[in-house]
Enzyme design. Structure first.
Site, short mmCIF file in Angstrom:
data_model
loop_
_atom_site.label_atom_id
_atom_site.label_comp_id
_atom_site.label_asym_id
_atom_site.label_seq_id
_atom_site.Cartn_x
_atom_site.Cartn_y
_atom_site.Cartn_z
N THR A 183 48.12 49.00 60.71
CA THR A 183 48.78 50.22 61.20
C THR A 183 50.04 50.53 60.41
O THR A 183 50.42 51.70 60.27
CB THR A 183 49.13 50.03 62.70
OG1 THR A 183 47.90 49.95 63.41
CG2 THR A 183 49.95 51.17 63.25
N THR A 202 48.47 44.30 63.15
CA THR A 202 48.96 43.44 64.23
C THR A 202 47.84 42.67 64.94
O THR A 202 48.08 41.64 65.54
CB THR A 202 49.73 44.26 65.29
OG1 THR A 202 48.85 45.25 65.84
CG2 THR A 202 50.96 44.92 64.71
N1 ASP Z 1 44.10 47.80 64.35
C1 ASP Z 1 45.37 47.65 63.65
C2 ASP Z 1 45.26 46.45 62.74
O1 ASP Z 1 45.35 45.36 63.22
C3 ASP Z 1 46.46 47.50 64.62
C4 ASP Z 1 47.83 47.34 64.03
O2 ASP Z 1 48.04 47.05 62.88
O3 ASP Z 1 48.77 47.49 64.84
O4 ASP Z 1 45.09 46.59 61.55
#
Ligand code: ASP
Length: 360
Positions: free
Chosen positions: A44, A124
């Protein structure tokens, strides 16, 4: 060679004479800034949505590392940055082959005198798994710091730019050496062993349950308030390689049957981590299936789905009698990482594997 701020010195930034912890790498006012490699993998933090008010319907991993760095001009006052685009994935799709690529690249970079530390930008969703994998397989005491974001780069109040600046600040700091792999997120510094994602939406999405963060980073200052006790990086027996033994996770819950475990064993699984209820307790049907699996040589690790606390050996299940291993305070996802590495390193049998879980 160094694309950003290569000729800058720390003299330009060091206005806080009362705070030695504001000095990257503990260097004097005329020293050249540390060289930090920023390895981008997607997530993200590199996400983009159609408009700035959209913080949930976006595509992760579409903004390149150069754009991420350009959004944070202040980076040039903290470090000389060497950017690399390692991957562009949503971390829900993280794969073990990419883990191998990432860990090998970090080990190569840190073996060079030209690099003082590494920052990894990551999604994340599986950050806690990648961080722990690197914590166990990086062969250097130079800082490795992961960071991420909860809001895409296109969002109002995107959290990625400040998280990136803070991660580079931590990686450039002398006190970050020898601490294992770190996670800098929302001004806090966590150990890779302890950190977990605890919110689906909030910008304060990471915690180290029970134990708490190692310290904090804010406005160029880095403060550590505790150290890391368990073995990591140079002190582990694990070497990153291309082979990953098949290890899966199952969950115990009301009414669960033994069928998932039996299917995994029939499919040739080498290890099973069970996310048990409470203190790693397991529904009787599933526990019998796991005992049968253990008797056939499958490594069975008892962890907990609760989210904090630890699993006591011979507590909620007779581990000695059933040939199970207790995960202690590792959650199921990190337990799987450790079990894969231990099996790949030739670890076998519940006694030897329990020692691994008691060590790392
Ligand atoms: N779906 C995303 C990922 O893990 C979520 C994020 O980065 O917050 O790449």
């Amino acid at each position: 060679m160094w694309p950003r701020g290569a000729s800058l010195t720390i003299a330009a930034m060091n206005t806080q004479t009362s705070s030695s912890s504001a000095l990257p790498s503990g260097q004097g006012s005329t020293s050249v800034l540390p060289r930090i490699a920023v390895l981008a993998t997607g997530g993200t933090i590199a996400g983009a949505a159609a408009d700035a008010t959209n913080t949930s319907g976006y595509q992760a991993g579409v903004v390149g590392v150069d754009q991420l760095l350009d959004a944070v001009p202040a980076l040039s006052t903290v470090a000389r940055i060497a950017p690399e685009q390692i991957a562009s994935v949503d971390s829900k799709d993280m794969a073990m082959a990419l883990w191998t690529t990432l860990a090998q690249r970090i080990n190569t970079l840190l073996a060079s005198d030209d690099i003082d530390g590494v920052v990894v930008t990551h999604g994340t969703d599986t950050l806690e798994e990648t961080a722990y994998l690197l914590h166990l397989t990086i062969k250097s005491d130079k800082p490795v710091v992961l960071t991420a974001a909860m809001r895409p780069a296109s969002a109002l109040s995107a959290d990625g730019p400040l998280n990136l600046l803070n991660a580079v600040t931590v990686a450039a700091h002398s006190r970050s050496h020898g601490q294992g792999v770190l996670v800098a997120f929302n001004n806090r510094i966590h150990s890779a062993r302890d950190v977990v994602k605890t919110s689906t939406y909030a910008v304060d999405a990471f915690q180290s349950p029970e134990i708490g963060a190692l310290g904090w980073v804010q406005d160029g200052r880095v403060e550590f308030q505790r150290g890391v006790v368990r073995a990591h990086t140079l002190a582990t027996e694990f070497v990153i390689g291309p082979n990953w033994p098949l290890v899966e996770i199952v969950v115990s819950y009301a009414g669960v049957s033994r069928s998932t475990v039996d299917a995994l064993v029939a499919g040739g699984v080498r290890g099973i981590v069970v996310a048990g209820t409470g203190n790693g307790s397991i529904h009787a049907s599933m526990q019998q299936a796991l005992a049968d699996a253990a008797s056939q040589g499958v490594a069975v690790v008892r962890s907990s789905r609760v989210g904090s606390g630890h699993v006591m050996r011979n507590g909620a299940a007779p581990d000695d009698a059933l040939g199970f291993i207790s995960a202690g305070s590792l959650n199921p996802y990190k337990s799987r990482v450790l079990l894969m590495l231990a099996l790949a390193a030739g670890g076998t049998g519940p006694v030897a594997l329990q020692k691994v879980f008691d060590t790392y």
